[in-house]
Design an enzyme around this catalytic site. Sequence first.
Site, PDB file in Angstrom:
ATOM      1  N   SER A 113       0.798  -1.217   0.000  1.00 50.28           N
ATOM      2  CA  SER A 113       0.000   0.000   0.000  1.00 50.28           C
ATOM      3  C   SER A 113       0.835   1.274   0.000  1.00 50.28           C
ATOM      4  CB  SER A 113      -0.951  -0.054   1.184  1.00 50.28           C
ATOM      5  OG  SER A 113      -1.849   1.002   1.128  1.00 50.28           O
ATOM      6  N   HIS A 114       0.702   2.072   1.047  1.00 51.99           N
ATOM      7  CA  HIS A 114       1.364   3.376   1.107  1.00 51.99           C
ATOM      8  C   HIS A 114       2.799   3.281   1.639  1.00 51.99           C
ATOM      9  CE1 HIS A 114      -0.408   2.233   4.822  1.00 51.99           C
ATOM     10  NE2 HIS A 114       0.420   3.040   5.458  1.00 51.99           N
ATOM     11  N   LYS A 126      -1.621 -10.458   0.273  1.00 53.10           N
ATOM     12  CA  LYS A 126      -2.844 -10.839   0.989  1.00 53.10           C
ATOM     13  C   LYS A 126      -3.767 -11.644   0.088  1.00 53.10           C
ATOM     14  CE  LYS A 126      -5.513  -6.634   0.140  1.00 53.10           C
ATOM     15  NZ  LYS A 126      -6.414  -5.658   0.740  1.00 53.10           N
ATOM     16  N   ASP A 277      -2.945   6.199  -3.276  1.00 49.13           N
ATOM     17  CA  ASP A 277      -1.744   5.622  -2.667  1.00 49.13           C
ATOM     18  C   ASP A 277      -1.100   4.553  -3.545  1.00 49.13           C
ATOM     19  OD1 ASP A 277      -3.669   3.677  -2.351  1.00 49.13           O
ATOM     20  OD2 ASP A 277      -2.881   3.000  -0.419  1.00 49.13           O
ATOM     21  N   ASP A 279      -1.270   1.351  -3.874  1.00 47.99           N
ATOM     22  CA  ASP A 279      -2.086   0.320  -4.520  1.00 47.99           C
ATOM     23  C   ASP A 279      -3.448   0.822  -4.964  1.00 47.99           C
ATOM     24  OD1 ASP A 279      -2.781   0.581  -1.819  1.00 47.99           O
ATOM     25  OD2 ASP A 279      -3.577  -1.450  -1.715  1.00 47.99           O
ATOM     26  N   ASP A 281      -6.040   2.219  -3.378  1.00 55.19           N
ATOM     27  CA  ASP A 281      -7.294   2.119  -2.618  1.00 55.19           C
ATOM     28  C   ASP A 281      -7.559   3.329  -1.722  1.00 55.19           C
ATOM     29  OD1 ASP A 281      -5.314   1.464  -0.835  1.00 55.19           O
ATOM     30  OD2 ASP A 281      -6.220  -0.420  -0.147  1.00 55.19           O
ATOM     31  N   ARG A 282      -6.558   4.185  -1.543  1.00 54.22           N
ATOM     32  CA  ARG A 282      -6.797   5.379  -0.728  1.00 54.22           C
ATOM     33  C   ARG A 282      -7.028   6.601  -1.607  1.00 54.22           C
ATOM     34  NH1 ARG A 282      -3.026   5.354   4.625  1.00 54.22           N
ATOM     35  NH2 ARG A 282      -3.314   3.157   5.110  1.00 54.22           N
ATOM     36  N   THR A 344     -10.663  -1.218  12.734  1.00 53.92           N
ATOM     37  CA  THR A 344      -9.879  -0.718  11.616  1.00 53.92           C
ATOM     38  C   THR A 344      -9.514  -1.851  10.642  1.00 53.92           C
ATOM     39  OG1 THR A 344      -8.967   1.061  12.928  1.00 53.92           O
ATOM     40  CG2 THR A 344      -7.650   0.342  11.060  1.00 53.92           C
ATOM     41  N   GLU A 363     -12.964   4.900   6.139  1.00 55.07           N
ATOM     42  CA  GLU A 363     -11.996   4.945   7.225  1.00 55.07           C
ATOM     43  C   GLU A 363     -11.320   6.310   7.213  1.00 55.07           C
ATOM     44  OE1 GLU A 363     -10.020   1.070   8.434  1.00 55.07           O
ATOM     45  OE2 GLU A 363      -9.692   1.113   6.288  1.00 55.07           O
ATOM     46  N   GLU A 364     -10.931   6.755   8.400  1.00 53.69           N
ATOM     47  CA  GLU A 364     -10.277   8.054   8.515  1.00 53.69           C
ATOM     48  C   GLU A 364      -8.938   8.091   7.773  1.00 53.69           C
ATOM     49  OE1 GLU A 364      -7.232   8.030  10.210  1.00 53.69           O
ATOM     50  OE2 GLU A 364      -7.599   5.888  10.538  1.00 53.69           O
ATOM     51  N   LYS A 376     -11.580  -0.659  -0.365  1.00 54.58           N
ATOM     52  CA  LYS A 376     -11.706   0.776  -0.520  1.00 54.58           C
ATOM     53  C   LYS A 376     -11.179   1.141  -1.898  1.00 54.58           C
ATOM     54  CE  LYS A 376      -7.591   1.765   2.337  1.00 54.58           C
ATOM     55  NZ  LYS A 376      -7.162   0.520   2.957  1.00 54.58           N
ATOM     56  N   ARG A 496      -0.999   5.490  17.044  1.00 51.89           N
ATOM     57  CA  ARG A 496      -1.842   6.516  16.454  1.00 51.89           C
ATOM     58  C   ARG A 496      -2.766   7.090  17.521  1.00 51.89           C
ATOM     59  NH1 ARG A 496      -0.527   5.314  11.346  1.00 51.89           N
ATOM     60  NH2 ARG A 496      -0.808   3.228  10.477  1.00 51.89           N
TER      61      ARG A 496
HETATM   62  C1  VG1 Z   1      -3.828   1.457   8.216  1.00 51.76           C
HETATM   63  C2  VG1 Z   1      -5.061   2.301   8.374  1.00 51.76           C
HETATM   64  C3  VG1 Z   1      -6.305   1.456   8.150  1.00 51.76           C
HETATM   65  C4  VG1 Z   1      -6.224   0.802   6.767  1.00 51.76           C
HETATM   66  C5  VG1 Z   1      -4.941   0.015   6.653  1.00 51.76           C
HETATM   67  C6  VG1 Z   1      -4.744  -0.566   5.279  1.00 51.76           C
HETATM   68  O1  VG1 Z   1      -3.818   0.429   9.193  1.00 51.76           O
HETATM   69  O2  VG1 Z   1      -5.098   2.903   9.640  1.00 51.76           O
HETATM   70  O3  VG1 Z   1      -7.436   2.270   8.274  1.00 51.76           O
HETATM   71  O4  VG1 Z   1      -7.317  -0.054   6.567  1.00 51.76           O
HETATM   72  O5  VG1 Z   1      -3.820   0.872   6.921  1.00 51.76           O
HETATM   73  O6  VG1 Z   1      -4.774   0.421   4.301  1.00 51.76           O
HETATM   74  P1  VG1 Z   1      -2.969   0.522  10.556  1.00 51.76           P
HETATM   75  O7  VG1 Z   1      -3.168  -0.787  11.235  1.00 51.76           O
HETATM   76  O8  VG1 Z   1      -1.571   0.816  10.177  1.00 51.76           O
HETATM   77  O9  VG1 Z   1      -3.550   1.677  11.322  1.00 51.76           O
HETATM   78  V1  VG1 Z   1      -3.774   0.297   2.964  1.00 51.76           V
HETATM   79  O10 VG1 Z   1      -4.236   1.495   1.862  1.00 51.76           O
HETATM   80  O11 VG1 Z   1      -2.314   0.319   3.774  1.00 51.76           O
HETATM   81  O12 VG1 Z   1      -4.088  -1.224   2.366  1.00 51.76           O
HETATM   82 CO    CO Z   2      -3.568   1.158   0.054  1.00 57.42          CO
END
Ligand code: VG1
Ligand code: CO
Length: 543
Positions: A113-114, A126, A277, A279, A281-282, A344, A363-364, A376, A496
């Site tokens: 992801s990010h 996954k 981001d 991948d 999804d954000r 979350t 999600e925030e 997402k 967080r």
């Molecule tokens: C974070 C975010 C959560 C999100 C997850 C995956 O998780 O807070 O809201 O679903 O990343 O998003 P964590 O456990 O680090 O707070 V992504 O775009 O990284 O697949």
């Molecule tokens: Co992502």
Amino acid sequence: MSVRTISTQPFTDQKPGTSGLRKKVTVFQKPHYLENFVQSIFDSIAAPGGATLALGGDGRYYNREAIQVILKMAAANGFGKVLVGRGGILSTPAASCVIRKYQTFGGIILSASHNPGGPDGDFGIKFNSSNGGPATETVTEAIFARSKVINEYRILDAPDVALDEIGETMLGAMRVQVIDPVSDYADLMESLFDFAAIRNLLAGGFRIKFDAMHAVTGPYAQEIFVKRLGAPAGDVINAVPLEDFGGGHPDPNLTYAHDLVEALYGDNAPDFGAASDGDGDRNMILGRKFFVTPSDSLAVIAANATLVPGYRKGVAGIARSMPTSAAADRVAQTLNIPCYETPTGWKFFGNLMDAGKVTLCGEESFGTGSDHVREKDGLWAVLFWLNILAVRKQPVETIVRAHWAKYGRNVYSRHDYEGLPAEAAQGVMKHLKDCFAELPGAKFGKYTVRFCDDFSYTDPVDGSVSKGQGIRIIFTDGSRIVFRLSGTGTEGATLRIYLEAYEADTSHHHLDAQMALADLIRIALGLSELELRVMRNKPTVIT
Ligand code: VG1
Ligand code: CO
């Protein structure tokens, strides 16, 4: 081509986190590491012989190597067919779309992801189920249990498969179908949104800027915004996906999406800005010199959903993760529809969507989506906003301020402390739990604690219980402080702090969020003894 059975030893650290297994690339490169986890997936999901799998990733470093290994292992484990995105690419929402459209048994998505990419960056993997969504906790726990005892895996002895042209090849008895990673997804978007109205908006001088952050959405954004919606090519920036995201941090927020932020806060700014981001999804939504918090974005989308063709019939319900602000709850209340509060991670929304209980989720952490897929979806959120803007013909800021005037404003911010020593971070959480008994009724200036707990969720569909999902301290006026440890990092611990204050008074709505939340920030730091315990005097990132 023969199937080889390779002996292996279990690794003890293959527990999937908030979204799959994420580790440093160097960890995935250890002999048998990736193979063990993939075999643990295959051993846990009980796919019938000849089943079809979807496969793709965000294109980060090690994506191509991993795809080849997974294809050969899928062939050796009796899959009949794998749909793989050209070049091994599928954004996370596009993978979800492909699983659903072609009714595959499930899919494997490669992404961290990010998190930064490259040889020293992160990698991730996954499994998504046949509904297109991330496997539920029951499944991820089974995969983890398997990974702890695994002693062999199966892989086909075969040359690499050519993945750069659309078409079909055989890998042993398994068919590999290389598909266009973009078209199915773009068609789905076109079926949900009023592309003609958005095209008119853009033709009429409304200027946008989309920052793909050198990550997977570049080709998707070009197909959708430039080709199908007629935006000038320069409106999509950082559009070429790179294995290391250009050395950047593909996280769409005010800190990391700096090119976009500069454009939207500079002179002659465009009317609308957005980013996604690693991948895809954000999403981050910006108006001219105006930032829409992800929690507000979900609420505005919900309140305006019927303006959009795919949602004209209305919204069945809304779900938000616990730390996400209650702005969406207020819209749900007005619409007289249910609002669910989940832990979350997108995996908790799947059952609610499958059961038809919710249409929109958010999600925030810059995640918004709907039941069109089971992930997402960054570009979906951007298109939703563009569709709303095309109908309402008002600036982003005007729409959000009008929303606050009607529902009140849930002032919101998240403070992240990254790379902490794990023990110190856990110490903060333990200390907070130790305070639970004395907190209810305690007064801090104008705030009085109504209750506090460690959030636990019972899935209303399958009854499964998820405990320990974050510490909530809720005040009598609905304001909240939430503490949570991240489940996606690969180094040390990330703590967080989520802060939310409800403000009904319109005359206070112009206040900067950090100013408006100053009291709550002070209370959070005081109660947690955070600065002392982790030896930091400011957060790493504020969103
Ligand atoms: C974070 C975010 C959560 C999100 C997850 C995956 O998780 O807070 O809201 O679903 O990343 O998003 P964590 O456990 O680090 O707070 V992504 O775009 O990284 O697949
Ligand atoms: Co992502």
